[in-house]
Design an enzyme around this catalytic site. Structure first.
Site, PDB file in Angstrom:
ATOM      1  N   HIS A  44       0.081   1.048  14.190  1.00 31.16           N
ATOM      2  CA  HIS A  44       0.802   2.018  15.014  1.00 31.16           C
ATOM      3  C   HIS A  44       1.004   3.297  14.206  1.00 31.16           C
ATOM      4  O   HIS A  44       1.981   3.417  13.470  1.00 31.16           O
ATOM      5  CB  HIS A  44       2.170   1.475  15.438  1.00 31.16           C
ATOM      6  CG  HIS A  44       2.117   0.379  16.439  1.00 31.16           C
ATOM      7  ND1 HIS A  44       3.188  -0.462  16.680  1.00 31.16           N
ATOM      8  CD2 HIS A  44       1.127  -0.042  17.270  1.00 31.16           C
ATOM      9  CE1 HIS A  44       2.866  -1.338  17.609  1.00 31.16           C
ATOM     10  NE2 HIS A  44       1.610  -1.106  17.981  1.00 31.16           N
ATOM     11  N   GLU A  94      -5.478   5.320  -1.352  1.00 33.19           N
ATOM     12  CA  GLU A  94      -6.202   6.315  -0.546  1.00 33.19           C
ATOM     13  C   GLU A  94      -6.444   7.604  -1.321  1.00 33.19           C
ATOM     14  O   GLU A  94      -7.453   8.297  -1.103  1.00 33.19           O
ATOM     15  CB  GLU A  94      -5.438   6.606   0.740  1.00 33.19           C
ATOM     16  CG  GLU A  94      -4.078   7.247   0.540  1.00 33.19           C
ATOM     17  CD  GLU A  94      -3.283   7.359   1.836  1.00 33.19           C
ATOM     18  OE1 GLU A  94      -2.769   8.444   2.111  1.00 33.19           O
ATOM     19  OE2 GLU A  94      -3.186   6.356   2.569  1.00 33.19           O
ATOM     20  N   GLU A 107       4.651   1.893   2.107  1.00 33.56           N
ATOM     21  CA  GLU A 107       3.814   2.733   1.255  1.00 33.56           C
ATOM     22  C   GLU A 107       4.758   3.575   0.402  1.00 33.56           C
ATOM     23  O   GLU A 107       5.117   3.206  -0.696  1.00 33.56           O
ATOM     24  CB  GLU A 107       2.901   3.610   2.109  1.00 33.56           C
ATOM     25  CG  GLU A 107       1.938   4.439   1.282  1.00 33.56           C
ATOM     26  CD  GLU A 107       1.193   5.434   2.133  1.00 33.56           C
ATOM     27  OE1 GLU A 107       0.009   5.661   1.851  1.00 33.56           O
ATOM     28  OE2 GLU A 107       1.789   6.006   3.070  1.00 33.56           O
ATOM     29  N   GLU A 138       4.336  11.037  -2.372  1.00 35.52           N
ATOM     30  CA  GLU A 138       2.928  10.848  -2.714  1.00 35.52           C
ATOM     31  C   GLU A 138       2.491  11.816  -3.816  1.00 35.52           C
ATOM     32  O   GLU A 138       1.634  12.681  -3.621  1.00 35.52           O
ATOM     33  CB  GLU A 138       2.069  10.974  -1.466  1.00 35.52           C
ATOM     34  CG  GLU A 138       2.366   9.857  -0.468  1.00 35.52           C
ATOM     35  CD  GLU A 138       1.589   9.959   0.827  1.00 35.52           C
ATOM     36  OE1 GLU A 138       0.822  10.934   0.991  1.00 35.52           O
ATOM     37  OE2 GLU A 138       1.735   9.073   1.685  1.00 35.52           O
TER      38      GLU A 138
END
Length: 699
Positions: free
Chosen positions: A411, A505, A499, A165
């Site tokens: 989840h 986000e 992802e 990320e």
């Protein structure tokens, strides 16, 4: 050299790979594209560790040198296969192969190195036949080299055992170290980071040479093995594989017979080939699911963005400093008033999805345990079956199904993989009971118990176990914070998304550079589609929340991502009320497909721009998306992919003349016209902007 060099070329002769042994018997390869050097002579081999379970006194012998060639053979393979979902209806898998057999006389061990050479690149892997002298072994490190010919421009993120990320950096190879040293403290802001070297980078690594070659290094079919990173020797400009270790520093525990993942090099003098050639998928095994009729590309919305921005919460109450599964009585506590996953709120999203043709609704924070879910050494975080008091799972599923919509399960494991495996069967049975057919999994934080890394062999095996178990229950998987994909979705097409990169986000956490989304298709998406969660229309978050961040994209730039960021799983990520304000622009999200018969990359340059046209599955309708980075530009779209003799209704969603991702992100205009094959669209893209076009065949 010991023995003769062996050579294999691609079917069209553009790519050539040569294998030889050095004077001390070390396996070596080199690679060319149209006579230009891609990889200079690069060594191969594995360094082994002493297995503490082996007989006393036994010394491990490295598989690095001292080899003799005992044979080689070449072959040709050509097939056309049909993906269950994808960018095209068919994929050609055409390569020439060379298998080299080696023996290490000192250890009496045999290995094979296999090369598959395509017109656009190659893959190599190590193969270990079952044998008396090599049965169980431990990998201390894999030493696969990629020796670069010059100080190429690299598009990279730092090597990290736990996350991808990051924003992409663009530097010469020799500039990697300075950036990593400069930003090392900043990297720690993520929930779980392990940057391991000043010159380490992650794959997929994109590069560009001074003479116009595009080179991409990655891996394919990473199964029962740790994820590979690359570490650069600045003096020789040579990358070497650097595997993710386990909790005690070992890299892989192997039992023969065994094949490593493929180490891949994609190469072309046309950047569009980096996006259209399917090297990673082709190096994976065919589909192992016999009946795939239940797997379907999906557009969805969900209870998510409000929590990411900070207006609502995943947790139900603020009464408890900690909760215990099976002991905490939620009926006796006071609701916090900010919980997002309420029955009433989810019904609102179901109504929105049904009205606008979205197939599913994701709901995060529906299950008990979110009060102290993160940052603790807590194995028993969630049970994945017990809803909060204000989430009526039975009523909501009946309501969704009555509207022709399904709910998508969430989840979040809090990185407690052991706990998830313990509850997995019951969790999937609950999904089957209520008709859920897709799950978004999550692994936020350091792996519990502490010590393992997200990309280690044991965790890669866990992610794969979840996918295979889900297939038994006819459940599609969208895995977040898991390892980056390596084409396994060909073999297990119920893995519909990951992802494994910096997604939307982060636009609520300070933002990502505008070129981020025209970098990811060259890097992260090489291994498989990403659940990027596009479609944010209200880009200035302070206008509707306390969040001071903003989305580094224009509104039309967001529309473009449904084409540029390919995925069979696409989210309309903004709030329903925001889409209602821009209903004419939202029409494109209603119309756009997420499964395709054909794709044409029209323009492409890493971190600069991408323009792609895609033909919707089973139709004559085309959709075109263009995204740019830091600079405004004019896209040129030649409609030579349309059928001759047909007319099409064309709707163009584009940045207004004064649009800008910082100053005027929501300025757009919509125009309609009739088009035919051979017409040309010239479309202005704003800084950080883009465009989207629907081209519907007239009846």
């Amino acid at each position: 050299m010991i023995g003769m060099a062996q050579t294999v070329s691609s079917p069209n002769g553009n790519v050539t790979v040569k294998f030889s042994l050095t004077n001390d018997g070390q396996p070596t390869y080199e690679m060319e594209y149209k006579g230009k050097t891609v990889c200079k002579p690069s060594h191969l081999g594995l360094e082994l560790a002493k297995d503490k379970h082996a007989s006393k006194g036994m010394q491990e012998t490295d598989l690095m040198k001292g080899f003799k060639e005992t044979g080689h053979k070449t072959s040709t393979f050509d097939e056309t296969w049909k993906p269950v979902w994808g960018e095209t209806a068919t994929i050609r898998n055409h390569y020439n192969e060379m298998e080299v057999s080696l023996n290490q006389p000192s250890s009496k061990r045999n290995i094979k190195i296999r090369f598959r050479v395509y017109d656009y690149g190659m893959g190599l892997r190590y193969e270990f036949p079952q044998q008396e002298e090599l049965n169980y072994f431990v990998i201390k490190e894999e030493h696969t080299q990629f020796a670069m010919a010059d100080n190429h421009t690299a598009y990279w993120i730092p090597g990290d055992y736990d996350t991808q990320e990051y924003e992409y950096q663009i530097t010469p190879l020799t500039g990697i170290k300075d950036i990593i040293r400069r930003d090392r403290e900043k990297y720690k802001s993520n929930s779980s980071t392990t940057v391991f070297s000043d010159t380490g980078v992650q794959t997929s690594l994109q590069m560009k040479t001074k003479d116009g070659l595009y080179i991409n290094i990655h891996e394919a079919a990473c199964l029962d093995y740790p994820t590979m990173h690359l570490n650069l020797d600045e003096k020789t400009l040579t990358f070497e594989s650097w595997l993710t270790p386990d909790a005690v520093g070992m890299k892989g525990f192997i039992q023969t017979p065994f094949n490593t993942p493929w180490r891949t090099v994609l190469v072309s003098d046309d950047a569009r080939d980096m996006l259209s050639c399917k090297l990673t998928l082709n190096l994976n095994e065919p589909c192992k699911i016999e009946d795939t009729s239940w797997i379907h590309p999906t557009k969805y919305c969900g209870v998510w963005w409000d929590m990411i921005v900070g207006r609502k919460s995943w947790s139900y109450t603020n009464d408890y400093p900690s909760v215990r599964l099976g002991e905490t009585d939620y009926s006796k506590c006071k609701p916090n008033g900010t919980h997002g996953a309420t029955t009433a709120e989810v019904k609102r999203y179901i109504d929105f999805a049904a009205k606008n043709g979205l197939q599913e609704v994701l709901v995060e924070g529906w299950n008990i345990g979110w009060e102290d879910w993160f940052g603790h050494q807590k194995l028993d975080v969630f049970d994945f079956v017990t809803p909060y008091p204000d989430f009526d799972i039975k009523e909501l599923n009946e309501y969704a199904h009555s509207k022709g919509v399904k709910l998508m399960m969430h989840h979040e494991t809090s990185a407690s993989a052991i706990n998830y495996e313990r509850h997995l069967e019951d969790a999937f049975k609950l999904m089957n009971k209520y008709g859920y057919d897709a799950v978004k999994t999550g692994y936020v934080g350091d792996i519990i118990p502490r010590g393992e890394y997200h990309y280690s062999q044991i965790m890669n095996n866990h992610y794969q176990r979840v996918v295979e178990e889900a297939a038994k229950h006819h459940i599609m998987v969208n895995a977040h914070e898991a390892t980056r994909p390596t084409g396994i979705c060909r073999t297990w097409p119920n893995l519909v998304g990951n992802e494994s990169a910096r997604g939307t986000e982060y636009e609520a956490f300070g933002g990502s550079v505008p070129y981020h989304t025209v970098m990811l298709p060259f890097t992260r998406l090489q291994g498989g589609p990403m659940d990027y969660t596009p479609g944010i229309f209200e880009t200035k978050l302070s206008e509707w929340s306390q969040n001071q961040s903003f989305v580094h994209s224009t509104l039309c730039g967001q529309l473009s991502l449904y084409l540029v960021m390919y995925s069979p799983l696409q989210m309309a990520a903004d709030l329903p009320e925001h889409y209602e304000k821009y209903d004419d622009a939202f029409q494109f999200i209603r119309d756009v497909a997420c499964d395709w018969d054909d794709s044409k990359y029209i323009e492409a340059e890493p971190a600069k721009y991408i323009t792609v046209a895609r033909k919707a599955k089973g139709t004559d309708n085309w959709f075109v998306g263009g995204k740019t980075g830091e600079e405004a530009r004019n896209a040129v779209v030649k409609l030579d992919f349309l059928d001759k003799g047909k007319k099409y209704e064309c709707t163009i969603y584009q940045d207004a003349a004064d649009a800008d991702y910082e100053k005027n992100p929501k300025a757009y205009r919509i125009t309609k016209r009739t088009v035919k094959r051979g017409d040309v669209l010239k479309i202005r893209e704003a800084r950080g902007g883009g465009f989207a076009v629907s081209i519907m065949a007239k009846k």
